[in-house]
Scaffold this active site. Structure first.
Site, short mmCIF file in Angstrom:
data_model
loop_
_atom_site.label_atom_id
_atom_site.label_comp_id
_atom_site.label_asym_id
_atom_site.label_seq_id
_atom_site.Cartn_x
_atom_site.Cartn_y
_atom_site.Cartn_z
N HIS A 178 0.01 -16.54 -5.78
CA HIS A 178 -1.15 -16.20 -6.61
C HIS A 178 -0.76 -15.76 -8.01
O HIS A 178 -1.55 -15.12 -8.70
CB HIS A 178 -1.99 -15.13 -5.91
CG HIS A 178 -2.61 -15.60 -4.63
ND1 HIS A 178 -3.11 -14.75 -3.67
CD2 HIS A 178 -2.80 -16.85 -4.14
CE1 HIS A 178 -3.58 -15.44 -2.66
NE2 HIS A 178 -3.41 -16.72 -2.92
N THR A 208 0.82 -1.21 0.00
CA THR A 208 0.00 0.00 0.00
C THR A 208 0.86 1.27 0.00
O THR A 208 0.48 2.28 -0.59
CB THR A 208 -0.97 0.02 1.19
OG1 THR A 208 -0.23 -0.16 2.41
CG2 THR A 208 -2.01 -1.08 1.07
N GLN A 248 1.41 -13.35 -1.45
CA GLN A 248 0.08 -13.40 -2.05
C GLN A 248 -0.09 -12.30 -3.10
O GLN A 248 -1.08 -12.28 -3.80
CB GLN A 248 -0.98 -13.22 -0.95
CG GLN A 248 -1.01 -14.35 0.08
CD GLN A 248 -1.92 -14.02 1.24
OE1 GLN A 248 -1.49 -13.36 2.19
NE2 GLN A 248 -3.15 -14.47 1.19
N ASN A 250 0.54 -6.45 10.97
CA ASN A 250 -0.66 -6.12 10.20
C ASN A 250 -1.48 -5.07 10.94
O ASN A 250 -1.55 -5.09 12.18
CB ASN A 250 -1.51 -7.37 9.97
CG ASN A 250 -2.53 -7.18 8.87
OD1 ASN A 250 -2.16 -6.89 7.73
ND2 ASN A 250 -3.80 -7.33 9.18
#
Length: 256
Positions: free
Chosen positions: A116, A21, A96, A215
């Site tokens: 992924h 992010t 991921q 997190n």
């Protein structure tokens, strides 16, 4: 004869959208995540919807063309992990994410397992031929709303694992083997809600690894963690990396 110094223990790092992010790539399930802002967007990455509806594919190609991931640069979190690997600590990143920022930060391909897939390539759903995303987006820019495979005419998709698709068994097996072998398992920027990737946490703890979760939001695995860090990843992860390097007795590259 001097005793040889023991090698630093293997560190496995599971990364999710939260680590990217700070590079300008929005997450999916956070408070301001893509799925919360536009639940319909999930159809664009759902295999059954994508294959059945040309309009969904057209919208998906427009989303890829406008994605901030195309021009994103690695941030302090990505660079900290690359520095740890360069310092000589055995490190594998199980990500991921599909943005390729771990590799762009300096981690070799062999040290990154993309659970992924990757958004930097496209693949034909019929003949499995692969080419670059840049090439496909060039065709979109030239006026092809839903570019077909140049080899067989089949439907093209990004080389990512869409909702409704299974992870590559070989990739998952490699991730599980590394998880079983590690002594320290970091879960960074992931909600730990997507399986089978989240199940790697269970495997790590059951095999005796120390679990550290970094997190912003609580995860289903917080009760199993030896340490939980709620601070921003861009500052928390470099600090954690410095501590790991110090404990391993290795110097980080200058400026880390």
């Amino acid at each position: 004869m001097d005793e040889q110094q023991a090698a630093p223990p293997l560190v496995a790092v599971l990364t999710g959208a939260g680590i990217s992010t700070d590079s300008g790539i929005p997450d999916y399930r956070g408070p301001n995540g893509v799925w919360r802002r536009d639940p319909e967007a999930e159809k664009l990455v759902t295999y059954s919807s994508y294959m059945a509806d040309p309009e969904i594919r057209r919208r998906a190609w427009q989303l890829r063309r406008d994605s901030p991931a195309l021009h994103a640069e690695p941030n302090a979190g990505h660079r900290a992990l690359a520095d740890l690997a360069r310092a000589g600590v055995p490190l594998r990143v199980l990500t991921q994410n599909v943005d390729g920022l771990h590799q762009r930060s300096g981690l070799p391909d062999r040290k990154v397992i993309e659970l992924h897939g990757t958004a930097r390539a496209v693949q034909c759903t019929r003949c499995r031929a692969r080419s670059t995303m840049d090439e496909a987006l060039g065709r979109v820019a030239a006026g092809e709303a839903d570019p077909a495979c140049l080899t067989c005419g089949g439907i093209l998709k990004s080389a990512t694992v869409m909702f409704g698709e299974a992870l590559d068994p070989a990739v998952l097996a490699k991730a599980r083997a590394l998880t079983q072998a590690c002594e320290l398992f970091l879960a960074v920027g992931t909600t730990l809600q997507v399986h089978p990737a989240a199940g790697l946490v269970d495997l790590a703890v059951s095999c005796g690894a120390r679990l550290v979760i970094v997190n912003a939001e609580p995860t289903p695995y917080d009760s199993r963690a030896a340490e939980i860090v709620r601070e921003p990843i861009g500052t928390a992860l470099p600090r954690l990396v410095r501590r790991i390097a110090q404990q391993a007795g290795v110097p980080l590259p200058t400026g880390s």
